[in-house]
Design a protein around this motif. Structure first.
Motif, PDB file in Angstrom:
ATOM      1  N   THR A   1       0.840  -1.142  -0.065  1.00 39.59           N
ATOM      2  CA  THR A   1       0.081   0.109   0.104  1.00 39.59           C
ATOM      3  C   THR A   1       1.007   1.218  -0.083  1.00 39.59           C
ATOM      4  O   THR A   1       2.010   1.507   0.935  1.00 39.59           O
ATOM      5  N   LEU A   2       0.740   2.074  -1.080  1.00 41.58           N
ATOM      6  CA  LEU A   2       1.768   3.190  -1.095  1.00 41.58           C
ATOM      7  C   LEU A   2       1.152   4.111   0.028  1.00 41.58           C
ATOM      8  O   LEU A   2       2.141   5.000   0.591  1.00 41.58           O
TER       9      LEU A   2
ATOM     10  N   HIS B   1      -4.013  17.756  -0.858  1.00 41.74           N
ATOM     11  CA  HIS B   1      -2.774  18.237  -0.860  1.00 41.74           C
ATOM     12  C   HIS B   1      -1.940  17.315  -1.894  1.00 41.74           C
ATOM     13  O   HIS B   1      -1.398  16.437  -1.509  1.00 41.74           O
ATOM     14  N   THR B   2      -2.286  17.531  -3.212  1.00 41.72           N
ATOM     15  CA  THR B   2      -1.980  16.428  -4.188  1.00 41.72           C
ATOM     16  C   THR B   2      -0.426  16.405  -4.428  1.00 41.72           C
ATOM     17  O   THR B   2       0.010  15.479  -4.857  1.00 41.72           O
ATOM     18  N   GLN B   3       0.170  17.767  -4.165  1.00 39.45           N
ATOM     19  CA  GLN B   3       1.566  17.877  -4.327  1.00 39.45           C
ATOM     20  C   GLN B   3       2.274  17.147  -3.397  1.00 39.45           C
ATOM     21  O   GLN B   3       3.283  16.116  -3.641  1.00 39.45           O
ATOM     22  N   GLU B   4       2.113  16.995  -2.118  1.00 34.90           N
ATOM     23  CA  GLU B   4       2.598  16.107  -1.151  1.00 34.90           C
ATOM     24  C   GLU B   4       2.295  14.606  -1.388  1.00 34.90           C
ATOM     25  O   GLU B   4       3.350  14.123  -1.195  1.00 34.90           O
ATOM     26  N   LEU B   5       0.951  14.372  -1.620  1.00 35.37           N
ATOM     27  CA  LEU B   5       0.679  12.973  -1.837  1.00 35.37           C
ATOM     28  C   LEU B   5       1.478  12.317  -2.915  1.00 35.37           C
ATOM     29  O   LEU B   5       1.981  11.341  -2.715  1.00 35.37           O
ATOM     30  N   THR B   6       1.797  13.178  -4.224  1.00 32.32           N
ATOM     31  CA  THR B   6       2.459  12.686  -5.200  1.00 32.32           C
ATOM     32  C   THR B   6       3.694  12.487  -4.825  1.00 32.32           C
ATOM     33  O   THR B   6       4.449  11.436  -5.127  1.00 32.32           O
ATOM     34  N   LYS B   7       4.507  13.481  -4.060  1.00 30.00           N
ATOM     35  CA  LYS B   7       5.766  13.290  -3.527  1.00 30.00           C
ATOM     36  C   LYS B   7       6.059  11.948  -2.718  1.00 30.00           C
ATOM     37  O   LYS B   7       6.683  11.213  -2.930  1.00 30.00           O
ATOM     38  N   GLN B   8       4.944  11.852  -1.841  1.00 28.57           N
ATOM     39  CA  GLN B   8       5.186  10.605  -0.952  1.00 28.57           C
ATOM     40  C   GLN B   8       5.078   9.116  -1.802  1.00 28.57           C
ATOM     41  O   GLN B   8       5.856   8.384  -1.553  1.00 28.57           O
ATOM     42  N   ILE B   9       4.056   9.328  -2.956  1.00 24.45           N
ATOM     43  CA  ILE B   9       3.993   7.949  -3.623  1.00 24.45           C
ATOM     44  C   ILE B   9       5.123   7.869  -4.519  1.00 24.45           C
ATOM     45  O   ILE B   9       5.685   6.930  -4.425  1.00 24.45           O
ATOM     46  N   ASP B  10       5.845   9.018  -5.066  1.00 26.59           N
ATOM     47  CA  ASP B  10       6.834   8.795  -5.800  1.00 26.59           C
ATOM     48  C   ASP B  10       8.103   8.238  -4.903  1.00 26.59           C
ATOM     49  O   ASP B  10       8.994   7.369  -5.365  1.00 26.59           O
ATOM     50  N   GLU B  11       8.149   8.716  -3.959  1.00 26.48           N
ATOM     51  CA  GLU B  11       9.379   8.292  -2.832  1.00 26.48           C
ATOM     52  C   GLU B  11       9.048   6.703  -2.541  1.00 26.48           C
ATOM     53  O   GLU B  11      10.084   5.812  -2.527  1.00 26.48           O
TER      54      GLU B  11
ATOM     55  N   ILE C   1      13.308  -4.175  -4.660  1.00 23.71           N
ATOM     56  CA  ILE C   1      12.941  -5.400  -5.445  1.00 23.71           C
ATOM     57  C   ILE C   1      14.405  -5.713  -6.419  1.00 23.71           C
ATOM     58  O   ILE C   1      14.711  -6.732  -6.619  1.00 23.71           O
ATOM     59  N   GLU C   2      14.856  -4.490  -6.749  1.00 17.29           N
ATOM     60  CA  GLU C   2      16.187  -4.686  -7.787  1.00 17.29           C
ATOM     61  C   GLU C   2      17.253  -5.318  -6.632  1.00 17.29           C
ATOM     62  O   GLU C   2      18.134  -6.382  -7.296  1.00 17.29           O
ATOM     63  N   GLN C   3      17.247  -4.964  -5.323  1.00 20.74           N
ATOM     64  CA  GLN C   3      18.159  -5.485  -4.562  1.00 20.74           C
ATOM     65  C   GLN C   3      18.055  -7.034  -4.149  1.00 20.74           C
ATOM     66  O   GLN C   3      18.788  -7.569  -4.195  1.00 20.74           O
ATOM     67  N   LEU C   4      16.717  -7.399  -4.199  1.00 23.51           N
ATOM     68  CA  LEU C   4      16.218  -8.626  -4.076  1.00 23.51           C
ATOM     69  C   LEU C   4      16.676  -9.574  -5.294  1.00 23.51           C
ATOM     70  O   LEU C   4      17.116 -10.737  -5.074  1.00 23.51           O
ATOM     71  N   LEU C   5      16.515  -8.873  -6.245  1.00 24.51           N
ATOM     72  CA  LEU C   5      16.735  -9.752  -7.449  1.00 24.51           C
ATOM     73  C   LEU C   5      18.078  -9.992  -7.639  1.00 24.51           C
ATOM     74  O   LEU C   5      18.644 -10.864  -8.253  1.00 24.51           O
TER      75      LEU C   5
ATOM     76  N   VAL D   1       7.373   4.508  -4.299  1.00 29.47           N
ATOM     77  CA  VAL D   1       7.437   3.618  -5.275  1.00 29.47           C
ATOM     78  C   VAL D   1       9.061   3.413  -5.783  1.00 29.47           C
ATOM     79  O   VAL D   1       9.634   2.319  -5.912  1.00 29.47           O
ATOM     80  N   ILE D   2       9.939   4.517  -5.464  1.00 33.34           N
ATOM     81  CA  ILE D   2      11.188   4.513  -5.866  1.00 33.34           C
ATOM     82  C   ILE D   2      11.895   3.349  -4.779  1.00 33.34           C
ATOM     83  O   ILE D   2      12.767   2.476  -5.240  1.00 33.34           O
ATOM     84  N   ARG D   3      11.442   3.567  -3.309  1.00 34.87           N
ATOM     85  CA  ARG D   3      11.887   2.664  -2.464  1.00 34.87           C
ATOM     86  C   ARG D   3      11.622   1.226  -2.725  1.00 34.87           C
ATOM     87  O   ARG D   3      12.501   0.331  -2.641  1.00 34.87           O
TER      88      ARG D   3
END
Length: 54
Positions: A18-19, A27-37, A46-50, A39-41
């Motif tokens: 759950t993102l 507060h869509t700008q803050e929400l977008t930033k949280q989701i972006d961060e 997943i890359e590290q796991l693979l 997703v990147i994490r």
């Protein structure tokens, strides 16, 4: 970080994540930033796991 494997009948996913539990659409700008961060994490985890599973 560990990601739970989906164990719910009828769910078509391998990993569940759950993102944002309580998105604040006023507060869509803050929400977008949280989701972006998050997703990147998630992608980095997943890359590290693979990389370690080969």
């Amino acid at each position: 970080m560990e990601w739970p494997v989906s164990r719910t009948d009828g769910v078509r996913s391998i990993i569940e994540f759950t993102l944002e539990e309580h998105p604040d659409f006023d507060h869509t700008q803050e929400l977008t930033k949280q989701i972006d961060e998050r997703v990147i994490r998630f992608i980095e985890d997943i890359e590290q796991l693979l990389a370690t599973s080969t």
